[in-house]
Design an enzyme around this catalytic site. Structure first.
Site, PDB file in Angstrom:
ATOM      1  CG  MET A  60      21.603  -2.118   1.836  1.00 20.76           C
ATOM      2  SD  MET A  60      22.179  -0.466   2.026  1.00 20.76           S
ATOM      3  CE  MET A  60      21.606  -0.179   3.673  1.00 20.76           C
ATOM      4  N   PRO A  61      21.016  -5.167   2.442  1.00 22.11           N
ATOM      5  CG  PRO A  61      22.133  -5.081   4.479  1.00 22.11           C
ATOM      6  CD  PRO A  61      20.925  -4.554   3.762  1.00 22.11           C
ATOM      7  CG  PHE A  62      21.034 -11.472  -0.747  1.00 18.07           C
ATOM      8  CD1 PHE A  62      19.751 -11.925  -0.471  1.00 18.07           C
ATOM      9  CD2 PHE A  62      21.920 -12.339  -1.360  1.00 18.07           C
ATOM     10  CE1 PHE A  62      19.375 -13.220  -0.803  1.00 18.07           C
ATOM     11  CE2 PHE A  62      21.551 -13.630  -1.697  1.00 18.07           C
ATOM     12  CZ  PHE A  62      20.268 -14.066  -1.417  1.00 18.07           C
TER      13      PHE A  62
END
Length: 126
Positions: free
Chosen positions: A1-3
């Site tokens: 989920m992190p970018f």
């Protein structure tokens, strides 16, 4: 989920850039409970003048090697987890690349889960 967006001074070898990305990913896995293989990173280099980082803000002495790391992630993690992440990244970059802890600027951008699409035009977390 992190970018993750990593911006660093121009001229670093590919191994350096890869190690920065590895350290950030490993810190996310161990401190922020990011799932395995959830790695989405953009690593950009900037010519002199293209990366403006104040050399003394808040009394922290930064060098020309200073870099920025911006992580967009789901909202909801505790302050303690965030602090552990900041420490893990700074310590990891220092241990593996010799980068001064003072030269690591990190920004977290928290968003609701429905603000993600990982493909197929779908909101997988909504």
């Amino acid at each position: 989920m992190p970018f993750v967006r990593i911006d660093l001074p121009q001229g670093k070898p590919p191994e350096y850039r890869r190690t920065v990305g590895d350290v950030v990913y490993e810190a996310m896995r161990t401190t922020l409970n990011v799932p395995e293989n959830d790695r989405f990173q953009v690593i950009s280099e900037h010519a002199p003048g293209g990366l403006v980082i104040d050399p003394t803000y808040l009394g922290i002495e930064r060098s020309a090697d200073a870099l920025t790391i911006q992580v967009t992630l789901n909202a909801g993690r505790s302050v303690e987890l965030k602090k552990a992440f900041y420490r893990a990244v700074a310590d990891g970059l220092h241990a593996r690349l010799g980068l001064r802890r003072e030269d690591v600027f990190i920004s977290l951008v928290e968003v609701p889960k429905e603000n993600w699409s990982f493909g197929n035009g779908e909101a997988q977390y909504a």
